[in-house]
Write an enzyme that holds these catalytic residues in place. Structure first.
Site, PDB file in Angstrom:
ATOM      1  N   PRO A 137       3.563  27.090  53.682  1.00 43.24           N
ATOM      2  CA  PRO A 137       2.596  28.199  53.125  1.00 43.24           C
ATOM      3  C   PRO A 137       2.298  28.931  54.183  1.00 43.24           C
ATOM      4  O   PRO A 137       0.754  29.793  53.925  1.00 43.24           O
ATOM      5  CB  PRO A 137       2.038  27.746  52.496  1.00 43.24           C
ATOM      6  N   GLU A 138       2.836  30.087  55.281  1.00 41.16           N
ATOM      7  CA  GLU A 138       2.272  30.516  56.331  1.00 41.16           C
ATOM      8  C   GLU A 138       2.144  31.263  55.568  1.00 41.16           C
ATOM      9  O   GLU A 138       1.493  32.115  56.328  1.00 41.16           O
ATOM     10  CB  GLU A 138       3.511  30.438  57.275  1.00 41.16           C
ATOM     11  N   VAL A 139       2.898  32.514  54.572  1.00 42.33           N
ATOM     12  CA  VAL A 139       2.960  33.582  54.412  1.00 42.33           C
ATOM     13  C   VAL A 139       1.545  33.898  53.746  1.00 42.33           C
ATOM     14  O   VAL A 139       0.543  34.842  54.222  1.00 42.33           O
ATOM     15  CB  VAL A 139       3.915  34.057  53.907  1.00 42.33           C
ATOM     16  N   LYS A 140       1.014  32.948  53.615  1.00 39.61           N
ATOM     17  CA  LYS A 140      -0.846  32.716  52.455  1.00 39.61           C
ATOM     18  C   LYS A 140      -1.728  33.277  53.398  1.00 39.61           C
ATOM     19  O   LYS A 140      -2.868  33.268  53.613  1.00 39.61           O
ATOM     20  CB  LYS A 140      -1.019  31.996  51.983  1.00 39.61           C
ATOM     21  N   LEU A 141      -1.656  32.059  55.553  1.00 44.91           N
ATOM     22  CA  LEU A 141      -1.940  33.333  56.253  1.00 44.91           C
ATOM     23  C   LEU A 141      -1.989  34.372  57.223  1.00 44.91           C
ATOM     24  O   LEU A 141      -2.647  34.687  58.344  1.00 44.91           O
ATOM     25  CB  LEU A 141      -2.501  32.139  56.812  1.00 44.91           C
TER      26      LEU A 141
END
Length: 256
Positions: A137-141
């Site tokens: 989920p890194e892209v959400k940050l």
């Protein structure tokens, strides 16, 4: 607080070294102390002659939820040089798992997300409980799952990797097995027993042959087909000269 103040637990029983992330109240999130503890436990496992396989798991409901809040805050406030040191520390952990002479098994219950998913898939084998979840989920940050990308790309297709990395969605254990992130899925009820049984299979195998197989498999990554064959021939010769191989051939000939 956890019952045991150590953030990473290490124990050996019947040839299996068990490394447990021990921050269940934080969903076993990664921080400097956990990464250091994992490295120390891996070194301890490799130093013992009675260990045939390493199993990494998480205490409580989840395997590992990625970086914890304090680690994220540290990243946001850190200088370039501090971020380089932090990133390289995690890189060293992934590299240590790959270079360890022992097979390393990830036993995943609950969620394995971000760096936690990277930790699981950096292991040689991933076993998942039926309700386990995986994701990046890194892209959400606004963050790039950069190092774990090198691992993911070696586990699944380019298009599937792109989807997982850029959408940041979670997938269940069955889907993770289908796309190549997971070796086996076991029911939650029998998971612990199944993991022990699976890992126990390494105890009856030649440790030298397993080590040479692991080393050769990963050494092939950057080779051409011809280079891979030539290297395989060299390792074949080395394996033939080991005592384990000579004894194995003798046992086989006696049964014919």
């Amino acid at each position: 607080m956890t019952e045991n103040d150590e953030v990473v637990l290490f124990a050996v029983q019947d040839g299996i070294a068990r490394i447990t992330l021990n921050r269940p109240e934080k969903r076993n999130a990664l921080n400097d102390e956990v990464v250091a503890g994992l490295k120390s436990a891996l070194r301890a496992a490799e130093s013992r002659e009675d260990v045939r396989v390493v199993v990494i798991s998480g205490a409580g409901r989840d395997f590992c939820s990625g970086a914890d809040l304090s680690a994220l805050q540290k990243i946001a406030a850190a200088s370039v040089s501090e971020n380089v040191a932090d990133a390289r520390s995690l890189m060293e952990l992934f590299l240590m798992i790959r270079r360890l002479h022992l097979p390393v098994v990830a036993a995943v219950r609950g969620k394995a997300l971000a760096g936690g998913c990277g930790l699981a898939t950096s292991c040689d084998i991933v076993l998942a409980a039926g309700t386990a979840r995986f994701g990046y989920p890194e892209v959400k940050l606004g963050f790039v799952p950069a190092m774990v990308m090198a691992i993911l790309r070696r586990n699944t297709s380019e298009k599937r990797a792109f989807e997982l990395l850029t959408l940041g969605a979670e997938i269940d254990a069955v889907e993770a097995e289908r796309v190549g992130l997971v070796n086996r899925v076991f029911s939650d009820e029998s998971f612990d027993a199944e993991v022990t049984s699976f890992a126990g299979a390494f105890k009856s195998l030649s440790p030298g042959a397993v080590t040479l197989s692991k080393q050769l498999l990963y050494h092939l990554d950057a080779m051409t087909f011809l280079e891979a064959l030539e290297t395989g021939a060299d390792v074949n010769v080395i394996a033939r000269l080991t005592e384990d191989c000579k004894k194995g051939i003798a046992r086989f000939l006696k049964t014919e």
